[in-house]
Write an enzyme that holds these catalytic residues in place. Structure first.
Site, mmCIF file in Angstrom:
data_model
loop_
_atom_site.group_PDB
_atom_site.id
_atom_site.type_symbol
_atom_site.label_atom_id
_atom_site.label_comp_id
_atom_site.label_asym_id
_atom_site.label_seq_id
_atom_site.Cartn_x
_atom_site.Cartn_y
_atom_site.Cartn_z
ATOM 1 N N HIS A 182 -3.788 1.365 7.848
ATOM 2 C CA HIS A 182 -2.432 1.935 7.826
ATOM 3 C C HIS A 182 -2.349 3.082 6.809
ATOM 4 C CE1 HIS A 182 2.159 1.264 7.724
ATOM 5 N NE2 HIS A 182 1.925 2.078 6.700
ATOM 6 N N GLU A 183 -2.869 2.848 5.599
ATOM 7 C CA GLU A 183 -2.764 3.871 4.538
ATOM 8 C C GLU A 183 -3.637 5.091 4.857
ATOM 9 O OE1 GLU A 183 -0.326 3.504 2.712
ATOM 10 O OE2 GLU A 183 -0.059 1.360 3.078
ATOM 11 N N GLN A 232 3.223 10.049 1.089
ATOM 12 C CA GLN A 232 4.506 9.345 0.981
ATOM 13 C C GLN A 232 5.265 9.708 -0.289
ATOM 14 O OE1 GLN A 232 2.586 5.341 2.006
ATOM 15 N NE2 GLN A 232 4.652 5.114 2.825
ATOM 16 N N HIS A 282 -2.008 7.469 7.164
ATOM 17 C CA HIS A 282 -1.021 8.353 6.523
ATOM 18 C C HIS A 282 -1.655 9.693 6.123
ATOM 19 C CE1 HIS A 282 2.813 6.290 6.015
ATOM 20 N NE2 HIS A 282 2.226 5.195 5.593
ATOM 21 N N CYS A 308 6.543 -0.115 6.748
ATOM 22 C CA CYS A 308 6.105 1.022 5.952
ATOM 23 C C CYS A 308 7.241 1.416 5.011
ATOM 24 C CB CYS A 308 5.757 2.179 6.884
ATOM 25 S SG CYS A 308 5.229 3.659 6.029
ATOM 26 N N LEU A 309 6.901 1.691 3.763
ATOM 27 C CA LEU A 309 7.935 2.064 2.794
ATOM 28 C C LEU A 309 8.638 3.360 3.195
ATOM 29 C CD1 LEU A 309 6.031 1.159 -0.492
ATOM 30 C CD2 LEU A 309 8.011 -0.031 0.460
ATOM 31 N N GLY A 330 0.827 -1.198 0.000
ATOM 32 C CA GLY A 330 0.000 0.000 0.000
ATOM 33 C C GLY A 330 0.859 1.244 0.000
HETATM 34 NI NI NI Z 1 3.095 3.287 5.451
#
Ligand code: NI
Length: 165
Positions: free
Chosen positions: A137-138, A52, A141, A95-96, A47
């Site tokens: 989670h997304e 991000q 953000h 998380c990226l 995701g």
């Molecule tokens: Ni993340």
């Protein structure tokens, strides 16, 4: 298509609140495509949210189509909102934007997400298990919330790998 650079922890932009779209216009569609392209080339990512890649707008992509047990998605969503939640589950998240870290986070077991899809159509998605975790989670953000804020315990990916060997 465009692959965008992923912002990492320490970048203030990740802590800001994102603005909704008024409608799904060309800009929104382009952003969803860029998010999707960027997610596809990432390692192990399932995701990605617009902040991000440095854009403070409410857009996310979630892709569990590679999941062997239960392939789902890709979902490309504008203005996603969690309208129902129930139960709880603990999942080890990464998380990226926070490379090398993992953490155990408690999330709802089941959620309903309402949003606009890439064609501007209203969609309602019932998600449970891993899909519910990734959506939660997304969507966090979009409000500047990161999994490390909610994790009860944090781990270095490196250490966990050594333990497995
Ligand atoms: Ni993340």
């Amino acid at each position: 298509m465009a692959i965008r650079q992923i912002r990492e922890i320490g970048d203030n932009l990740l802590r800001k609140k994102s603005r909704p779209f008024e409608k799904v216009d060309e800009k929104a569609k382009q952003l969803l495509e860029d998010l999707y392209d960027t997610l596809k080339v990432s390692k192990d990512g399932v995701g990605l949210a617009a902040p991000q890649v440095g854009v403070l707008r409410r857009a996310i992509v979630v892709d569990l189509s590679m999941d062997e047990e239960n392939p789902q998605g890709p979902f490309k969503l504008i203005n996603p909102v969690i309208t129902k939640k129930s139960g709880s589950q603990v999942c080890r998240e990464g998380c990226l934007s926070i490379p090398g870290k993992l953490g155990d986070v408690t999330r709802p077991e089941k959620i309903t997400v309402e949003a606009l899809d890439e064609n501007g159509k209203n969609v309602k998605i019932k998600a449970e298990g891993l899909l519910a975790v990734v959506f939660s989670h997304e969507i966090d953000h979009l409000d500047g919330v990161l999994f490390i804020d909610k994790a009860t315990e944090l781990f270095d990916e490196e250490d966990l790998r050594e333990e497995e060997e």
